[in-house]
Design an enzyme around this catalytic site. Structure first.
Site, short mmCIF file in Angstrom:
data_model
loop_
_atom_site.label_atom_id
_atom_site.label_comp_id
_atom_site.label_asym_id
_atom_site.label_seq_id
_atom_site.Cartn_x
_atom_site.Cartn_y
_atom_site.Cartn_z
N LYS A 1 11.97 3.02 6.25
CA LYS A 1 12.01 4.44 5.92
C LYS A 1 13.37 4.84 5.32
CE LYS A 1 7.88 4.87 7.58
NZ LYS A 1 7.64 3.46 7.89
N SER B 1 -3.13 -2.72 6.12
CA SER B 1 -4.46 -3.07 6.62
C SER B 1 -5.57 -2.22 6.00
CB SER B 1 -4.49 -2.90 8.15
OG SER B 1 -4.20 -1.58 8.50
N GLU C 1 4.44 7.25 2.73
CA GLU C 1 5.24 6.05 2.96
C GLU C 1 4.73 4.94 2.06
OE1 GLU C 1 4.89 4.94 7.03
OE2 GLU C 1 2.74 4.56 6.94
N LYS D 1 11.08 10.24 11.44
CA LYS D 1 10.48 8.91 11.27
C LYS D 1 11.48 7.80 11.55
CE LYS D 1 6.88 9.51 7.89
NZ LYS D 1 6.39 8.99 6.60
N ASN E 1 4.03 0.86 2.34
CA ASN E 1 3.88 -0.24 3.30
C ASN E 1 4.04 -1.58 2.58
OD1 ASN E 1 2.66 1.29 5.80
ND2 ASN E 1 1.59 2.06 4.00
N ARG F 1 0.85 -1.19 0.00
CA ARG F 1 0.00 0.00 0.00
C ARG F 1 0.89 1.24 0.00
NH1 ARG F 1 -2.82 0.44 5.10
NH2 ARG F 1 -1.44 2.18 5.56
N GLU G 1 6.53 0.37 10.89
CA GLU G 1 5.18 0.48 10.33
C GLU G 1 4.20 0.33 11.48
OE1 GLU G 1 4.10 -1.48 6.76
OE2 GLU G 1 6.13 -1.53 5.97
N GLY G 2 2.95 0.74 11.23
CA GLY G 2 1.91 0.52 12.22
C GLY G 2 1.36 1.78 12.86
N ARG H 1 -8.00 7.36 4.84
CA ARG H 1 -8.03 7.58 6.29
C ARG H 1 -8.08 9.08 6.51
NH1 ARG H 1 -2.73 4.56 8.16
NH2 ARG H 1 -2.13 5.50 6.19
#
Length: 481
Positions: free
Chosen positions: A309, A152, A145, A367, A147, A128, A371-372, A455
Site C-alpha cells: 500500500k 484470486s 488497490e 490500510k 494486487n 489484479r 493483501e487478502g 465482488r
C-alpha cells in the site's frame, strides 16, 4: 451525502415463489459447475458448498468497464517498472520497514538475493487491479488497490457469466444476455503460467503451486491446475506448502529448485501474502530458497513489494508517475483513477494527514501493507487507531485513503445454509481486472489484460473479500449511461 442508485437489470423485487424457484436452480448450477468453497466451520476434503453469489448480474457502466480493461496493460507495465526501480522501492518503504516486521522480512529477502546476484531475471505477474465507482465523480472508477500476489477468483468468476445467462433465461429475460461481457480470466491466467514455463525451457520441469496448510478456496485453485493440464498434458503440477518446500526442496549446482528429482520452472504463490502464513522461520527460509533459485516466480519478491500500500500511496503523490511514464494521455488516465492517498510518515505531510483523519474519520480508510482482505480500518476505528498511534512509529506502517462512495444496487445474495428466499438488499460492487506480464529489467515479453471479476457486498459492510466470508461473487451487467 445520500448514495445514488443504479437500476437493476430487471424489475425487483421478484415474486417470492419465482424467487425461491430460481434460487434453488442457481444453487444447483453453482454446485455442479464448481462455484464452491470448502466450509470453514465444518471442514472436509470430501465436500464443498456454494460460494456466496449474487442472484442477478450487477449493473456497471460500460464506459468505465472498458476504461478499466484498456488500462490494465498500462498498469501492468507501471508496476513492472516500479518493481525494478530499486531506489524508488527503498525510499518508499524505508519508514514502513522500521515498524512492519512482515514487509521488512520480505524486503530483507529481496536485498539478500540482489547481493548474491539474481539467478532468474524473469518475473511472472498475474495481477489484479480493483476499482469502485465514485458516486460524487459521476460514477467514474477509482482504484482501490493493485494486487500482485495470489489474485484470486479468476477461475470461478470465469464461469459466472454462464450461470447468469441461465438465471436470466429462467426469469424470461434472455434478451438481456447481450449486455454481459465474456470472461476468459481462467484461460488467460493459465496461459501466462504456460508461457513462463516454456520460457524456462526445461521440458522435464514442473510447475509448483504454493498453497496454504488448509485450502478453503479449493475450486478456484484446482481449476487452474485442470486448465493447464488440459492445455498442456506434459506439464506436471505440484502443490506444496512453504513448510513442505523447506523440508523437501533443494537447490542443485545450477541453482535449480528441485522437488522429487525434478526442476521447478514456475512457482505460483496462492499463499505467502500475510504474516499468519509464515508461522515459523522454516517458512521464511523456504521463501528465500525459492527466491535464490532459477524458477520463474509469480510473484517475484520485488513484484510483491511493489504491491504494498505504501507504493500505491507513493505513486499517487505529485510527480511520482513522471518517473515511470512519459507525459501524455496515458499518464493522465492513470492519474485519473487514483483517489486521495496520504502518507502517515513523521513529517509535515504525515501530521496533516493525521489531523485530517481524526477530524473527519468517516471520510477515510486506514490500510496496512497487506493483501487478502479483512485488514483495513474504517470510520470510528480510524480515529481510535490514529489517536493511539499518533506519537508511535507504528503509524508509518499504514496509509490513509479517501473512502470511495459507490452507488447502491438492489439485489439478492445467495449464501450456503441461508434462508430461502433471500431478502432484497442494498449492495455495492467492486470490479477487478486481471493482467498477465512476463519480463525482466530490460524487456517486457508479454503484457495483456485477460479477464475480470466482480465482488459485491452489503452496502453497510466495510470489507468485501469472498474468501474472508464478507462478499459475494458477481458479474457485470453493462449499462449505457
Amino acid at each position: 451525502m445520500s448514495q445514488s442508485r443504479l437500476a437493476s437489470c430487471i424489475p425487483l423485487p421478484l415474486d417470492n415463489k419465482v424467487l425461491s424457484s430460481v434460487v434453488e436452480k442457481a444453487k444447483d448450477w453453482a454446485l455442479m459447475h464448481g462455484v464452491g468453497m470448502r466450509d470453514k466451520a465444518h471442514f472436509s476434503k470430501d465436500t464443498i458448498q456454494i460460494a456466496p453469489f449474487v442472484l442477478l448480474p450487477s449493473p456497471f457502466p460500460r464506459t468505465e468497464f472498458t476504461k478499466a480493461v484498456d488500462l490494465q496493460p498500462v498498469l501492468n507495465e507501471l508496476m513492472h517498472k516500479v518493481s525494478h526501480d530499486d531506489e524508488f522501492l527503498e525510499k518508499t518503504l524505508q519508514n514502513a520497514l522500521e515498524v512492519d516486521d512482515f514487509t521488512a522480512k520480505l524486503y530483507n529477502i529481496w536485498i539478500k538475493v540482489r547481493e548474491e546476484g539474481i539467478t532468474q531475471s524473469l518475473s511472472l505477474g498475474l495481477f489484479r487491479s480493483d476499482y469502485l465507482m465514485q458516486q460524487p465523480d459521476s460514477n467514474r472508477i477509482k482504484q482501490v488497490e493493485f494486487n500482485t500476489v495470489a489474485a484470486s477468483f479468476g477461475a470461478i468468476t470465469s464461469y459466472l457469466p454462464s450461470m447468469f445467462r441461465y438465471v436470466l433465461r429462467q426469469l424470461g429475460h434472455g434478451e438481456l444476455i447481450k449486455n454481459m461481457p465474456e470472461n476468459r480470466a481462467l484461460s488467460g491466467l493459465c496461459s501466462g503460467i504456460i508461457e513462463a514455463y516454456d520460457m524456462f525451457g526445461v521440458p522435464s520441469a514442473v510447475v509448483l503451486f504454493v498453497v496454504e496448510e488448509v485450502s478453503y478456496n479449493i475450486c478456484d485453485q484446482r481449476f487452474h491446475e485442470f486448465e493447464i493440464s488440459e492445455k498442456r498434458p506434459d506439464i506436471m503440477i505440484y502443490r506444496k506448502t512453504l513448510n513442505e518446500i523447506y523440508e523437501e526442496a533443494e537447490l542443485n549446482d545450477k541453482k535449480q529448485l528441485v522437488i522429487e528429482g525434478r526442476a521447478v520452472a514456475v512457482v505460483y504463490y496462492r499463499s505467502g501474502y500475510e504474516p499468519a502464513q509464515y508461522p515459523s522461520q522454516k517458512e521464511w527460509d523456504a521463501r528465500l530458497k525459492v527466491e535464490r533459485s532459477s524458477a520463474i516466480k509469480c510473484p517475484s519478491i520485488h513484484y510483491q513489494l511493489a504491491g504494498t500500500k505504501k507504493v500505491q500511496q507513493a505513486l499517487a503523490a505529485p510527480g511520482a508517475l513522471e518517473r515511470f511514464m512519459a507525459e501524455g494521455e496515458l499518464r493522465s488516465r492513470v492519474r485519473d483513477i487514483f483517489t486521495g492517498l496520504y502518507s502517515l510518515d513523521f513529517d509535515d505531510n504525515g501530521e496533516r494527514a493525521v489531523e485530517m483523519a481524526i477530524a473527519d474519520a468517516e471520510r477515510f480508510v486506514l490500510k496496512p501493507q497487506r493483501e487478502g482482505g479483512g485488514n483495513n480500518l474504517y470510520g470510528a476505528d480510524v480515529k481510535e487507531a490514529l489517536l493511539r498511534m499518533r506519537h508511535s512509529r507504528e503509524r508509518a506502517a499504514y496509509i490513509l485513503m479517501e473512502r470511495i462512495l459507490p452507488p447502491l444496487i438492489s439485489g439478492y445474495v445467495v449464501r450456503p445454509n441461508a434462508a430461502v428466499p433471500p431478502s432484497l438488499c442494498d449492495l455495492v460492487s467492486e470490479l477487478g481486472i486481471f493482467g498477465v506480464i512476463i519480463g525482466n529489467k530490460e524487456k517486457i515479453y508479454i503484457n495483456r489484460q485477460v479477464g475480470h471479476m466482480l465482488r459485491t457486498k452489503l452496502a453497510d459492510a466495510n470489507e468485501g473479500g469472498v474468501a474472508a466470508g464478507l462478499g459475494a461473487l458477481d458479474s457485470p451487467y453493462l449499462l449505457d449511461l
